[in-house]
Design a protein around this motif. Sequence first.
Motif, PDB file in Angstrom:
ATOM      1  N   PHE A  75       0.616  -1.417   0.306  1.00  0.00           N
ATOM      2  CA  PHE A  75      -0.056  -0.266  -0.091  1.00  0.00           C
ATOM      3  C   PHE A  75       1.122   1.905   0.370  1.00  0.00           C
ATOM      4  O   PHE A  75       0.700   2.101  -1.407  1.00  0.00           O
ATOM      5  CB  PHE A  75      -0.862  -0.385   0.892  1.00  0.00           C
ATOM      6  CG  PHE A  75      -1.705   0.652   1.540  1.00  0.00           C
ATOM      7  CD1 PHE A  75      -2.732   1.333   0.085  1.00  0.00           C
ATOM      8  CD2 PHE A  75      -2.286   1.890   2.113  1.00  0.00           C
ATOM      9  CE1 PHE A  75      -3.693   2.564   0.111  1.00  0.00           C
ATOM     10  CE2 PHE A  75      -3.314   2.797   2.406  1.00  0.00           C
ATOM     11  CZ  PHE A  75      -3.914   3.289   1.522  1.00  0.00           C
ATOM     12  N   SER A  76       1.878   1.697   0.533  1.00  0.00           N
ATOM     13  CA  SER A  76       3.015   2.237   0.772  1.00  0.00           C
ATOM     14  C   SER A  76       4.009   2.530   0.180  1.00  0.00           C
ATOM     15  O   SER A  76       3.738   3.660  -1.046  1.00  0.00           O
ATOM     16  CB  SER A  76       4.088   2.339   1.883  1.00  0.00           C
ATOM     17  OG  SER A  76       3.432   2.357   2.894  1.00  0.00           O
ATOM     18  N   THR A  77       3.604   1.552  -1.140  1.00  0.00           N
ATOM     19  CA  THR A  77       4.391   1.654  -2.406  1.00  0.00           C
ATOM     20  C   THR A  77       3.221   1.958  -3.297  1.00  0.00           C
ATOM     21  O   THR A  77       3.996   3.050  -4.297  1.00  0.00           O
ATOM     22  CB  THR A  77       4.449   0.267  -2.761  1.00  0.00           C
ATOM     23  OG1 THR A  77       5.653  -0.494  -2.004  1.00  0.00           O
ATOM     24  CG2 THR A  77       5.504  -0.192  -4.367  1.00  0.00           C
TER      25      THR A  77
ATOM     26  N   TYR B 290      -1.495   6.509   7.865  1.00  0.00           N
ATOM     27  CA  TYR B 290      -1.919   6.714   7.128  1.00  0.00           C
ATOM     28  C   TYR B 290      -2.821   8.078   6.731  1.00  0.00           C
ATOM     29  O   TYR B 290      -2.713   8.890   5.143  1.00  0.00           O
ATOM     30  CB  TYR B 290      -2.313   4.852   5.906  1.00  0.00           C
ATOM     31  CG  TYR B 290      -1.802   4.447   5.779  1.00  0.00           C
ATOM     32  CD1 TYR B 290      -0.549   4.330   4.727  1.00  0.00           C
ATOM     33  CD2 TYR B 290      -1.476   2.950   6.406  1.00  0.00           C
ATOM     34  CE1 TYR B 290       0.615   3.602   4.546  1.00  0.00           C
ATOM     35  CE2 TYR B 290      -0.257   2.451   6.284  1.00  0.00           C
ATOM     36  CZ  TYR B 290       0.433   2.259   5.351  1.00  0.00           C
ATOM     37  OH  TYR B 290       1.145   1.377   4.954  1.00  0.00           O
ATOM     38  N   ILE B 291      -3.769   8.094   7.915  1.00  0.00           N
ATOM     39  CA  ILE B 291      -3.722   9.806   7.683  1.00  0.00           C
ATOM     40  C   ILE B 291      -2.866  10.788   7.433  1.00  0.00           C
ATOM     41  O   ILE B 291      -3.388  11.711   6.890  1.00  0.00           O
ATOM     42  CB  ILE B 291      -4.844  10.014   9.180  1.00  0.00           C
ATOM     43  CG1 ILE B 291      -6.349   8.769   8.631  1.00  0.00           C
ATOM     44  CG2 ILE B 291      -5.512  10.939   9.344  1.00  0.00           C
ATOM     45  CD1 ILE B 291      -6.618   9.042  10.554  1.00  0.00           C
ATOM     46  N   ALA B 292      -1.892  10.656   8.078  1.00  0.00           N
ATOM     47  CA  ALA B 292      -0.174  11.636   8.626  1.00  0.00           C
ATOM     48  C   ALA B 292      -0.435  11.683   7.144  1.00  0.00           C
ATOM     49  O   ALA B 292       0.253  13.031   6.739  1.00  0.00           O
ATOM     50  CB  ALA B 292       0.729  10.935   9.115  1.00  0.00           C
ATOM     51  N   THR B 293      -0.215  10.319   6.261  1.00  0.00           N
ATOM     52  CA  THR B 293       0.845  10.958   5.331  1.00  0.00           C
ATOM     53  C   THR B 293      -0.446  11.221   3.821  1.00  0.00           C
ATOM     54  O   THR B 293       0.164  11.010   2.766  1.00  0.00           O
ATOM     55  CB  THR B 293       1.488   9.443   3.910  1.00  0.00           C
ATOM     56  OG1 THR B 293      -0.167   8.220   4.731  1.00  0.00           O
ATOM     57  CG2 THR B 293       1.826   8.303   5.195  1.00  0.00           C
TER      58      THR B 293
ATOM     59  N   GLN C 126     -11.995  -0.669   6.997  1.00  0.00           N
ATOM     60  CA  GLN C 126     -11.918  -0.761   5.673  1.00  0.00           C
ATOM     61  C   GLN C 126     -11.589   0.548   5.496  1.00  0.00           C
ATOM     62  O   GLN C 126     -12.805   1.846   5.954  1.00  0.00           O
ATOM     63  CB  GLN C 126     -13.560  -1.054   5.186  1.00  0.00           C
ATOM     64  CG  GLN C 126     -13.419  -2.463   5.292  1.00  0.00           C
ATOM     65  CD  GLN C 126     -12.588  -3.756   4.690  1.00  0.00           C
ATOM     66  OE1 GLN C 126     -11.843  -2.966   4.346  1.00  0.00           O
ATOM     67  NE2 GLN C 126     -11.920  -4.774   5.641  1.00  0.00           N
ATOM     68  N   ALA C 127     -10.669   0.973   5.464  1.00  0.00           N
ATOM     69  CA  ALA C 127     -10.209   2.654   4.701  1.00  0.00           C
ATOM     70  C   ALA C 127     -10.804   3.161   3.488  1.00  0.00           C
ATOM     71  O   ALA C 127     -10.024   2.215   2.926  1.00  0.00           O
ATOM     72  CB  ALA C 127      -9.639   3.263   5.158  1.00  0.00           C
ATOM     73  N   VAL C 128     -10.853   4.208   3.230  1.00  0.00           N
ATOM     74  CA  VAL C 128     -11.114   4.724   1.726  1.00  0.00           C
ATOM     75  C   VAL C 128      -9.942   4.977   1.689  1.00  0.00           C
ATOM     76  O   VAL C 128      -9.583   6.347   1.568  1.00  0.00           O
ATOM     77  CB  VAL C 128     -12.339   5.504   1.401  1.00  0.00           C
ATOM     78  CG1 VAL C 128     -12.924   6.279   0.001  1.00  0.00           C
ATOM     79  CG2 VAL C 128     -13.705   4.179   1.854  1.00  0.00           C
ATOM     80  N   THR C 129      -9.423   5.748  -0.347  1.00  0.00           N
ATOM     81  CA  THR C 129      -8.036   6.395   0.165  1.00  0.00           C
ATOM     82  C   THR C 129      -8.507   7.498  -0.608  1.00  0.00           C
ATOM     83  O   THR C 129      -9.260   7.590  -1.945  1.00  0.00           O
ATOM     84  CB  THR C 129      -7.537   5.143  -0.910  1.00  0.00           C
ATOM     85  OG1 THR C 129      -8.316   5.125  -2.303  1.00  0.00           O
ATOM     86  CG2 THR C 129      -7.082   4.280  -0.558  1.00  0.00           C
TER      87      THR C 129
END
Lengths: 286, 275, 465
Positions: free
Chosen positions: C103-105, C127-130, C333-336
């Motif tokens: 995911f980071s990739t 992932y909120i911070a990024t 389940q997060a939304v991008t």
Amino acid sequence: MAPFILLFIAFLFAPLLYAFYTSLFIERFGQPIFVGFRNYVNAFQDGAFWSSVVNVIRYAILQGVIMIVLSLILALVLDTKYARWKPLFRLIYFLPYAVPGVFASIMWGFLYSKPLDPLLQALHFDPLSSAALLYSIINIATWEWAGYNMTLYSASLTGVSTDLYEAAIVDGCNEFQLAWHIKLPLLRPTILMTVILSFIGSMQLFNEPFLLSALTPISQTFTPNMDIYAMAFNLTNLPYAATLAVLLGAITIFISACVMIAARVIGRRSRERTALRMSSEEVLST
Amino acid sequence: MVFLVVVAVYFLIPVVWLLIASTKTQAELQSTGIFSLPKRLELLQNIRLLFAYNNGVFARWFLNSIIYSGSVAILTCLVSAMAGYALAKFDFRGREVLFYVILASMMIPGTVATIPLFVIEQPLHLVNTYLGVILPLIASPFGVYFLRIYIRDVVPNEMLEAAKVDGAPERTIFWRIVLPVIRPAIVTLLLISFIGTWNNFFLPLVLLHNQSLYPLPVGVDVLLSLIATPAADQSMPIYQLVITASLLSILPMIIGFILFRKQIVTGLTQGSVKL
Amino acid sequence: MKKLHKKTAVVGSMTGVLAVLAAGCGTSSGQTSTATNQTAAGSASVKMVDGLPLPQYNGKATLTWWSWVPNAQKEVDIFEKYYPNIKVHLVDAGAGATEYQKFSTVIQAGSGIPDVVMLEFDVMPEYIATGALQDISPWVSQLKSRFTPWTWNQVSVGSHVYGIPEDTGPMGLFYQSSLFNKYHLKVPTTWSQFQQEALEFHKLDPSKYFSYFSNNDGQWMFGLLWQAGCVPFQGSGNNWKVDIDSPKAVQVFSMWQKLVKAGAVQSIAAGSPEWQKNINAGLYATAVGSAWYDSEILVPYDHNLSVHKWRAAFIPEWTPGDTMDGDWGGSVQAVTKATKYPEAAAIFAAFINAAPAELAHDVAPAKDGGGGLFPAATAGFDIPSFKQPNPALDNQPANVDVFEKESPRVNTKFQWSPWSSYVFNELQTEIGKAFSGKESVQQALANVQQAVVNYARSQGYNVTT
């Protein structure tokens, strides 16, 4: 020429430059912020990174010495008149070169696995325990590369004209003296090269611990490369990963260069000494 | 002599173990001694399980490894031959500097450039593609260095000049004269870069995130990691899958290696002894 | 959902992965000129879908979903019946850390990003911070009351919501009732009792351990702290308070260190082959686990369940009468942010985790084709199969007996930080040193605290201690 230069620039030079550029930023909420050399200042205070560097340097020295000594002995023994079935032994020793590091790690990893091995259970020895881990990895790397280095040495030795040996044997050298006084000095440049190549390889240690961590807990800062990988992809911190990558490259090149310069200086001195001794011997014998 | 045999045994142990282990069932693997032979050879059954795993993704990894290694080997030879030829036989400004830059770049740890490589590849849409893995591996400083030395020593200048006098264009000279003369070196480089790419793990690990694009080492790493993943279907014989996959991944390399050992050895030593 | 091992993995339901992967290369299919319109229209028209207040969706959308829940395709099938306009491609990108690395990739590559991604709670702040996640509050904020309270806190920052809680892992103590009967042991209700019994048990049967300490699992270690009432991180955005080496935390790890030193508890890498062998051999009389422990650990690794007769009990208390619990495992389940269909993605994430039709599937055991989850949506507790006797636990209805009651006791103040992976690595390393006698527990935790504060500050966070 052009295609190579293009590829060379695009996939080797540009990434290095870009790594440096990236290392001048931090990323907040997806936005890069320029911080100058602050990442480097932080990296110099980053205990985990430096202990990983110390770890691989220790590994590089131990593994390098063990492997090179072993490959030298093998090459020299195989070069004597006592050894039989030379091609077969050379083939067997060189075989691991064809085995990818990933699979070497898997094979050894299972052999190291206590639950699969009654012998280890009986000995109460766990090669994957944190105390033994570094040595277990040294063993894998030695298994992978000793034959390769032996091959290089053997090839250098076969290139030598046999007149030199015959002259020495006439002078009453036995096989051991022959190896020690004549063959070893001849191998010096090849040894230096393998030392440097093995050092550069060791500094990049990644595959073996990364794969073994499926079988045993290994810190993600065990080696600098694992640290860099974790920074980039576990912490999504590409700028700092780039900073550490640049530093690792600089350290590797610096140490390699020091070794080369030192070797050259020592080499010149010992050549002078040999020349001196030979001339004095000549004087004596006449 | 005893020493030589002992060392030979050391080098053979893991491979022999792999051969034995791949013929066992998982239950036998965990209950019998590591070098004891199984009651019944289960190798075929293990291979069948491996190819059935995840809709036969293993065959895909195998094919990918051939694609990566094959194309990198061929293209490296071509590109290195061109560059080596230019560096060996043409006088141009900065030739020596360029050569030393290439030489020096061999000292940079390969993985150092990998993370930034990933960043460079993203705007080019090369991340997670075959080309993204192949292109960076083609730029091989070793290949250029190796062929430059070989061409300088082996290709006679008179031959090139004679061709030029006859009015042959550069391209013809390269294809018709240089390449045939350096064929032995090309074969060597072909083999070395094939092996090198087959063995590469870090680059595809970083650049790929789609299982169907993985080469064997990255794919088998996925299998290996299942061992410690309770969410994985633990009724699968995961150890056996990993062991059989490892065996099938290294077998072609070992056979090829035995067949082509001479070429590999000459290449390695010629390339390195002169460094 | 929880994955034991730190490094990697790919999950169970492997069927059809190839076909799905082929489709999962990106969300590039189709034009998106209507996407923004949908976004604007979305919040207006809420309807009841399977008893859940969710927006209607009239446009067409194609979503890519990364998940490692067992039988996730079934969730998609159910969803598509209710929302036929939204097509979902399920991609198996690995479990836990493997998925996060990928995911980071893709976030950094800027392509191939899924629309909906499964994340564990501890990586949400990262992932909120990024900036990788999308605020979906316009479509889902009305659902807050339907979830276990602490879970909603962890998917939202202020009024912004970044994902929908899927499952949780309120902690409990698992024990082999066969051994407890044999040695006439009582199930410990406090940690001091646990400690005492551990030492006694070790004398009664030196060939076994009273329990094990997962030395490779930072998430589990923080579960212990969570249960003890520690709040190591507090904050949001740029401002964080870090307090890892509190006296309470020292007390927790000191107890385990003492038991490990005495040989009553084994410090071992959970997930390792040796640990698997020990679980199967019944070498541990107890295990500190959580609601999913039976389905994800005991069932896969212990092939002698009928002999060992594991059962679940309340987690021991630090202060008698203080029933506070912690959580171990659980996901979202997060939304991008990259999604072209934020509304559709939000609907999907909410529906699969809160709609009764989905919950019935989610709570069913994985081996029966269900998700095997302990749901974050409290409606899941009312589903009949959730309440059934559990054959893996000596037919104890453990969800009713234990975990349904533990769930509301989970300390809602606990927060994860944006540097979880860093914190876990530091903690594992330092605790390893402490347990092998190289330093005191206090020193170990102080080192972790110092390292984390330094790292966070170097990344530009404003950190107080």
